[in-house]
Enzyme design. Sequence first.
Site, mmCIF file in Angstrom:
data_model
loop_
_atom_site.group_PDB
_atom_site.id
_atom_site.type_symbol
_atom_site.label_atom_id
_atom_site.label_comp_id
_atom_site.label_asym_id
_atom_site.label_seq_id
_atom_site.Cartn_x
_atom_site.Cartn_y
_atom_site.Cartn_z
ATOM 1 N N SER A 147 1.169 -1.225 -0.086
ATOM 2 C CA SER A 147 -0.263 -0.075 -0.094
ATOM 3 C C SER A 147 0.842 1.199 -0.108
ATOM 4 O O SER A 147 2.191 0.944 0.232
ATOM 5 C CB SER A 147 -1.020 0.031 1.271
ATOM 6 N N TYR A 160 -3.516 -0.271 10.014
ATOM 7 C CA TYR A 160 -3.564 -0.606 8.422
ATOM 8 C C TYR A 160 -1.884 -0.268 8.043
ATOM 9 O O TYR A 160 -1.269 -1.245 7.344
ATOM 10 C CB TYR A 160 -4.416 0.182 7.598
HETATM 11 P P1 NAP Z 1 -10.771 -5.094 -0.233
HETATM 12 O O1 NAP Z 1 -12.078 -4.521 0.205
HETATM 13 O O2 NAP Z 1 -9.465 -4.833 0.539
HETATM 14 O O3 NAP Z 1 -10.929 -7.064 -0.060
HETATM 15 C C1 NAP Z 1 -10.113 -7.796 -0.389
HETATM 16 C C2 NAP Z 1 -11.037 -9.314 -0.343
HETATM 17 O O4 NAP Z 1 -10.511 -9.925 0.746
HETATM 18 C C3 NAP Z 1 -12.307 -9.085 0.054
HETATM 19 O O5 NAP Z 1 -13.001 -9.989 -0.723
HETATM 20 C C4 NAP Z 1 -12.446 -9.553 1.506
HETATM 21 O O6 NAP Z 1 -13.868 -9.785 2.114
HETATM 22 C C5 NAP Z 1 -11.342 -10.345 1.486
HETATM 23 N N1 NAP Z 1 -11.157 -10.686 3.137
HETATM 24 C C6 NAP Z 1 -11.002 -10.042 3.947
HETATM 25 N N2 NAP Z 1 -10.566 -10.703 5.259
HETATM 26 C C7 NAP Z 1 -10.335 -11.934 4.825
HETATM 27 C C8 NAP Z 1 -10.047 -13.339 5.470
HETATM 28 N N3 NAP Z 1 -9.703 -13.161 6.629
HETATM 29 N N4 NAP Z 1 -9.966 -14.457 4.720
HETATM 30 C C9 NAP Z 1 -10.121 -14.283 3.311
HETATM 31 N N5 NAP Z 1 -10.739 -13.146 2.724
HETATM 32 C C10 NAP Z 1 -10.498 -12.004 3.458
HETATM 33 O O7 NAP Z 1 -10.631 -5.176 -1.692
HETATM 34 P P2 NAP Z 1 -9.399 -4.261 -2.518
HETATM 35 O O8 NAP Z 1 -9.724 -2.785 -2.405
HETATM 36 O O9 NAP Z 1 -9.575 -4.869 -3.921
HETATM 37 O O10 NAP Z 1 -8.019 -4.524 -1.880
HETATM 38 C C11 NAP Z 1 -7.372 -5.728 -2.208
HETATM 39 C C12 NAP Z 1 -5.970 -5.623 -1.182
HETATM 40 O O11 NAP Z 1 -5.329 -4.323 -1.896
HETATM 41 C C13 NAP Z 1 -6.148 -5.521 0.175
HETATM 42 O O12 NAP Z 1 -5.023 -5.932 0.738
HETATM 43 C C14 NAP Z 1 -5.960 -3.737 0.047
HETATM 44 O O13 NAP Z 1 -5.446 -3.510 1.343
HETATM 45 C C15 NAP Z 1 -4.929 -3.443 -0.720
HETATM 46 N N6 NAP Z 1 -4.794 -2.233 -1.284
HETATM 47 C C16 NAP Z 1 -6.211 -1.575 -1.673
HETATM 48 C C17 NAP Z 1 -5.947 -0.402 -2.451
HETATM 49 C C18 NAP Z 1 -7.260 0.396 -2.802
HETATM 50 O O14 NAP Z 1 -7.215 1.691 -3.040
HETATM 51 N N7 NAP Z 1 -8.486 -0.152 -3.025
HETATM 52 C C19 NAP Z 1 -4.856 0.288 -2.284
HETATM 53 C C20 NAP Z 1 -3.569 -0.179 -1.596
HETATM 54 C C21 NAP Z 1 -3.642 -1.511 -1.334
HETATM 55 P P3 NAP Z 1 -14.882 -8.718 2.458
HETATM 56 O O15 NAP Z 1 -15.461 -8.140 1.315
HETATM 57 O O16 NAP Z 1 -15.794 -9.690 3.446
HETATM 58 O O17 NAP Z 1 -14.119 -7.846 3.290
HETATM 59 C C1 GCO Z 2 -6.874 5.121 2.958
HETATM 60 C C2 GCO Z 2 -6.920 4.185 1.827
HETATM 61 C C3 GCO Z 2 -5.760 3.366 1.904
HETATM 62 C C4 GCO Z 2 -5.676 2.858 0.359
HETATM 63 C C5 GCO Z 2 -4.499 2.279 -0.096
HETATM 64 C C6 GCO Z 2 -3.510 3.471 -0.494
HETATM 65 O O1 GCO Z 2 -7.962 5.179 3.762
HETATM 66 O O2 GCO Z 2 -5.936 6.022 2.997
HETATM 67 O O3 GCO Z 2 -8.226 3.378 1.996
HETATM 68 O O4 GCO Z 2 -4.888 3.202 2.796
HETATM 69 O O5 GCO Z 2 -6.787 2.060 0.186
HETATM 70 O O6 GCO Z 2 -3.991 1.293 0.649
HETATM 71 O O7 GCO Z 2 -2.465 2.622 -1.206
#
Ligand code: NAP
Ligand code: GCO
Length: 267
Positions: A147, A160
Site C-alpha cells: 500500500s 493498516y
Molecule cells: P478489499 O475490500 O480490501 O478486499 C479484499 C478481499 O479480501 C475481500 O473479498 C474481503 O472480503 C477479503 N477478506 C477480508 N478478510 C479476509 C479473510 N480473513 N480471509 C479471506 N478473505 C478475506 O478489496 P481491494 O480494495 O480490492 O483490496 C485488495 C488488497 O489491496 C487489500 O490487501 C488492500 O489492502 C490492498 N490495497 C487496496 C487499495 C485500494 O485503493 N483499493 C490500495 C492499496 C492496497 P470482505 O469483502 O468480506 O471484506
Molecule cells: C485510506 C485508503 C488506503 C488505500 C491504499 C493506499 O484510507 O487511506 O483506504 O490506505 O486504500 O491502501 O495505497
Amino acid sequence: MGILNSFSLEGKVALITGASYGIGFAIACGMHDAGARIVFNDINQELVDKGLAAYKEKGIDAKGYVCDVTDEDAVNALVARISEEVGDINILVNNAGIIKRIPMCDMTAAQFRQVIDVDLNAPFIVSKAVIPAMIKNGGGKIINICSMMSELGRETVSAYAAAKGGLKMLTRNIASEYGEFNIQCNGIGPGYIETPQTAPLRERQADGSRHPFDAFIIAKTPAARWGSTDDLVGPAVFLASEASNFVNGHVLYVDGGILAYIGKQPQ
Ligand code: NAP
Ligand code: GCO
C-alpha cells in the site's frame, strides 16, 4: 525464450487470496489471460459464489474456496486441497485485506489486532503454507499487496499502516530467506484505486461536489486520477513471470507517481 514468452504464465497454478472482486479479481483475470490456472478463496460462500459467477462471465474457469486466511489450520487444509485438486501452487498473491478508519486513540487493541491479523499475519501464514512445495518444485513467486501506507502515514489508519509497513518487511525477509531456492517474493504497492474499499473516500457530497478526500487524492497524484484495478495487472503478471526472475524483495509502487511528488505548490 523470446522476450514475450518470458511473461507467459502457461502451466502455472496461481492462488490469489480474497479475489472475488476488486484488485484480486483483476489480477486473477490478467494472470488467466497470461496462461495461469486461477484459484482463489474468500471469507464466505456468498463472496466465493459472487466471484465464481464473475469469473464465469469472463469465460474463466476459476476454482473458488471458502477459507479465512487468518486461520492457519484452514489455510494448510486449503493448500493441501488445491495441490490435490488443481496442482501445486506456483504463484501466490497475498491480496485479502481489511482496513479500519478509526482515529488511533479511539481504536481498541482488539480492532488493531484484527487488522494486523488479516493484513500481516495472514500473508505470513499463507506464504509459509506454499513455500515447501515451491522449494520442492524448484521455485515460485509470491506477491504481497502492500500500500501507500507501506511508506506513508495518515490520520485514522494506524493499524493498516503498521500492517502494510510490516508486509513490506515480510516481503524483503521472504526474499532474503528463500531466494536461494529460486523463490521471488515481491510487493505491489497500489496507489489510490477505485474499489469498494475506497468508495467511502469518493462519495459525492450532498451538493454533488467531490468528496474532499477525492479532490485531495487527485491533487496529490501526478496522473491526476484514481487508479483502476486494471492498472495493477501488468505489474502483477510481470512479478509472477520469468521476466522478473532476478527481481526479489522489491515493492513496485503502482501509484500514478504519488510517492515521487512533493505536492502542488500554492498558487
Ligand atoms: P478489499 O475490500 O480490501 O478486499 C479484499 C478481499 O479480501 C475481500 O473479498 C474481503 O472480503 C477479503 N477478506 C477480508 N478478510 C479476509 C479473510 N480473513 N480471509 C479471506 N478473505 C478475506 O478489496 P481491494 O480494495 O480490492 O483490496 C485488495 C488488497 O489491496 C487489500 O490487501 C488492500 O489492502 C490492498 N490495497 C487496496 C487499495 C485500494 O485503493 N483499493 C490500495 C492499496 C492496497 P470482505 O469483502 O468480506 O471484506
Ligand atoms: C485510506 C485508503 C488506503 C488505500 C491504499 C493506499 O484510507 O487511506 O483506504 O490506505 O486504500 O491502501 O495505497
